[in-house]
Motif scaffolding. Sequence first.
Motif, PDB file in Angstrom:
ATOM      1  N   TYR A   1      -0.106   3.826  -7.800  1.00  0.00           N
ATOM      2  CA  TYR A   1      -1.475   4.351  -7.751  1.00  0.00           C
ATOM      3  C   TYR A   1      -1.465   5.867  -7.631  1.00  0.00           C
ATOM      4  CZ  TYR A   1      -2.291  -0.523  -6.460  1.00  0.00           C
ATOM      5  OH  TYR A   1      -2.308  -1.890  -6.429  1.00  0.00           O
TER       6      TYR A   1
ATOM      7  N   TYR B   1      -0.601   7.447 -10.937  1.00  0.00           N
ATOM      8  CA  TYR B   1      -1.726   7.481 -11.872  1.00  0.00           C
ATOM      9  C   TYR B   1      -2.694   8.593 -11.494  1.00  0.00           C
ATOM     10  CZ  TYR B   1      -5.994   6.826 -14.286  1.00  0.00           C
ATOM     11  OH  TYR B   1      -7.104   7.104 -15.027  1.00  0.00           O
ATOM     12  N   MET B   2      -3.036   8.649 -10.218  1.00  0.00           N
ATOM     13  CA  MET B   2      -4.017   9.638  -9.773  1.00  0.00           C
ATOM     14  C   MET B   2      -3.531  11.052 -10.063  1.00  0.00           C
ATOM     15  SD  MET B   2      -6.659   8.096  -8.611  1.00  0.00           S
ATOM     16  CE  MET B   2      -7.590   9.134  -7.478  1.00  0.00           C
TER      17      MET B   2
ATOM     18  N   ALA C   1      -5.984  14.231 -10.268  1.00  0.00           N
ATOM     19  CA  ALA C   1      -6.709  14.164  -9.001  1.00  0.00           C
ATOM     20  C   ALA C   1      -6.166  15.184  -8.005  1.00  0.00           C
ATOM     21  CB  ALA C   1      -6.598  12.761  -8.413  1.00  0.00           C
TER      22      ALA C   1
ATOM     23  N   GLN D   1      -8.818  14.020  -3.277  1.00  0.00           N
ATOM     24  CA  GLN D   1      -9.263  12.829  -4.021  1.00  0.00           C
ATOM     25  C   GLN D   1      -8.277  11.684  -3.836  1.00  0.00           C
ATOM     26  OE1 GLN D   1      -9.694  14.632  -7.910  1.00  0.00           O
ATOM     27  NE2 GLN D   1     -11.910  14.264  -7.898  1.00  0.00           N
TER      28      GLN D   1
ATOM     29  N   LYS E   1      -9.689   8.385  -2.272  1.00  0.00           N
ATOM     30  CA  LYS E   1      -9.879   7.276  -3.205  1.00  0.00           C
ATOM     31  C   LYS E   1      -8.733   6.276  -3.200  1.00  0.00           C
ATOM     32  CE  LYS E   1     -12.492  10.213  -6.368  1.00  0.00           C
ATOM     33  NZ  LYS E   1     -13.893   9.800  -6.197  1.00  0.00           N
ATOM     34  N   VAL E   2      -7.553   6.682  -2.722  1.00  0.00           N
ATOM     35  CA  VAL E   2      -6.413   5.760  -2.764  1.00  0.00           C
ATOM     36  C   VAL E   2      -5.815   5.497  -1.385  1.00  0.00           C
ATOM     37  CG1 VAL E   2      -4.150   5.306  -3.733  1.00  0.00           C
ATOM     38  CG2 VAL E   2      -5.873   6.472  -5.100  1.00  0.00           C
TER      39      VAL E   2
ATOM     40  N   PRO F   1      -8.398   3.822   1.392  1.00  0.00           N
ATOM     41  CA  PRO F   1      -8.644   2.379   1.226  1.00  0.00           C
ATOM     42  C   PRO F   1      -7.374   1.550   1.313  1.00  0.00           C
ATOM     43  CG  PRO F   1      -9.248   3.602  -0.767  1.00  0.00           C
ATOM     44  CD  PRO F   1      -8.910   4.606   0.262  1.00  0.00           C
ATOM     45  N   TYR F   2      -6.261   2.090   0.827  1.00  0.00           N
ATOM     46  CA  TYR F   2      -5.025   1.316   0.896  1.00  0.00           C
ATOM     47  C   TYR F   2      -4.634   1.049   2.342  1.00  0.00           C
ATOM     48  CZ  TYR F   2      -0.568  -0.594  -0.428  1.00  0.00           C
ATOM     49  OH  TYR F   2       0.462  -1.455  -0.607  1.00  0.00           O
TER      50      TYR F   2
ATOM     51  N   TYR G   1      -4.446   9.214 -19.696  1.00  0.00           N
ATOM     52  CA  TYR G   1      -3.187   8.484 -19.605  1.00  0.00           C
ATOM     53  C   TYR G   1      -3.418   7.030 -19.269  1.00  0.00           C
ATOM     54  CZ  TYR G   1       1.135   7.120 -17.112  1.00  0.00           C
ATOM     55  OH  TYR G   1       2.247   6.477 -16.643  1.00  0.00           O
TER      56      TYR G   1
ATOM     57  N   TRP H   1      -9.153  -2.295  -4.599  1.00  0.00           N
ATOM     58  CA  TRP H   1     -10.415  -2.334  -3.858  1.00  0.00           C
ATOM     59  C   TRP H   1     -11.591  -1.899  -4.709  1.00  0.00           C
ATOM     60  CZ3 TRP H   1      -6.036   0.283  -2.563  1.00  0.00           C
ATOM     61  CH2 TRP H   1      -5.990   1.613  -2.939  1.00  0.00           C
TER      62      TRP H   1
ATOM     63  N   ILE I   1     -12.698  11.448 -11.568  1.00  0.00           N
ATOM     64  CA  ILE I   1     -11.826  12.478 -11.009  1.00  0.00           C
ATOM     65  C   ILE I   1     -12.231  13.856 -11.525  1.00  0.00           C
ATOM     66  CG2 ILE I   1      -9.452  13.362 -11.154  1.00  0.00           C
ATOM     67  CD1 ILE I   1      -8.545  10.443 -10.945  1.00  0.00           C
TER      68      ILE I   1
END
Lengths: 254, 245
Positions: free
Chosen positions: A149, A152-153, A158, A162, A166-167, A170-171, B76, B86, B99
């Motif tokens: 994750y 990717y961000m 990001a 962020q 966003k990751v 919540p994770y 990407y 979530w 983003i």
Amino acid sequence: MNNVIQKGWRPTSVLILLLLFWELSSRWMGIPEWLLPAPTAIVQEGISGWSAYAPHLFSTIRLTLTGFTIGSAVGLAVATLLHLIPKVREAVYPLLILSQNIPIIVLAPLLVIWFGFGVLPKLIIIVLVCFFPIAVATMDGFRQTKNEYIHYMKMAGATQSQIFRKVEWPYALPSIFSGLKISATYSVMGAVISEWLGANKGIGVYMTLASSSFRTDRVFVAIFFIMMLSLLFFLLITQLEKWATRWKGENARG
Amino acid sequence: MAKLNIDHVNKSFGDNLVLKDLAFDVKEEEFVSIIGPSGSGKSTLFHLIGGLYEPDDGMIQLDGKRINGQKGAISYMPQSPSLLPWRTLLENVVLGAEIHGKMEEKTAKSMIQKAGLSGFEHSYPHELSGGMQQRASFIRSLLSPQSLICLDEPFSALDEFTRLEMQKWLLDTWEQHQRSILFITHNIEEALYLSDRIILLSDRPATVQREFKVPFTRPRDPSIVLTEEFLKMKQTIHSELKVLL
Ligand SMILES: Nc1ncnc2c1ncn2[C@@H]1O[C@H](COP(=O)(O)OP(=O)(O)OP(=O)(O)O)[C@@H](O)[C@H]1O
Ligand SMILES: [Mg+2]
């Protein structure tokens, strides 16, 4: 529901048998009231004494909730800070782990010396016992975030904030809730113990008074309510967790 | 000027030399496919273009600007769907746009429908099949605002029929919006059907083994895969790949 009955009937019957045995033995074996009162006597005291101990109970609940809230907030804040500033983490995290080995309760007399018998030292005790489990669990949650994750961000451009919001946040939620659950039980215990140190209200005070006057039935009433308080608090947080992590479904963390 | 220029890039992880003197480019509005043996370093190449790692040597240029180690320059799609568990499907597909401060909910909804996922907008990833997750990840990359799209085996988990639909859709979007596409695949037929150029990578350390220009005119009809010319090209690439394996 059927499941609850199926799994629950054995422990429930054991419990009932135990209570029955306790009741009968105190009646027929002549165990003195001050040593071990019968369950029925305890229930009776619990009902008739309500107005006497209710203020104590509410005072403890308030103390617990205040301490727990502050402790959790501090724990979350510290975890966030340490996570976002790696240098600080490297310096502080080992100390944090080490300090977990100090039973906070032994610090209590010191706190009384420094801050007297007011609310402050009591809150500090509760905050200290709540803070560690939450901070550590939260940081672990942040650190375990799947690389997939984060990659990717990052590639999507990001910013660090962020990625955090966003990751990582919540994770870490399931871990945060495990921390909260531990702290919830600790905070009730912390509140009662801090009241033993000296206070004019609280279930801990009620308990000390009861035991010094050999009102063992009242001690049992206090114990019962402390257990109930812990349990309710725990259940409340479990419900909150279910709601907050409803995305998890049956199989954990996708 | 090339859209993307990979200029003699080297990359190793420890002792493991993965990319060696890799050089090629992607022109403006061009569709380029990359084929190479498994483990040759194709995904690593994308990680470099996306700025996740920096090349040890050489330069990566986008629109003439050096983007070594610079993140967020490409839209990407990773090899594994990497949807956030979530977030619902809808919330996931808008992430790339979000983003960069864009709201694309309307386009997102129509794309979800196009991808055959309507009705699942509010499902969480664990409730979706692998192929559905892959399509969601695909939509997420299409909705991202950058002009170069890098897709890492985007259709590998799809059945033949869905794959054809997605390919057709990709071509449509590409022709409409005229973005440049870099496309990793293991499927020669797919590469031939979709791209202007195919770059064949060698086994690790990966260099450009050969380049094929795909001569078919556009718009292409899916039936070209049955023409003699197509089969012949497929055979050429296939035999070239066999040498590598
Ligand atoms: N972060 C990393 N650290 C160490 N080694 C890595 C890392 N990323 C990739 N590699 C190595 O780089 C090589 C190429 O991996 P890569 O994922 O790029 O291959 P690939 O061509 O995408 O393969 P596939 O077709 O199976 O997806 C492998 O040997 C892999 O072990
Ligand atoms: Mg790969």
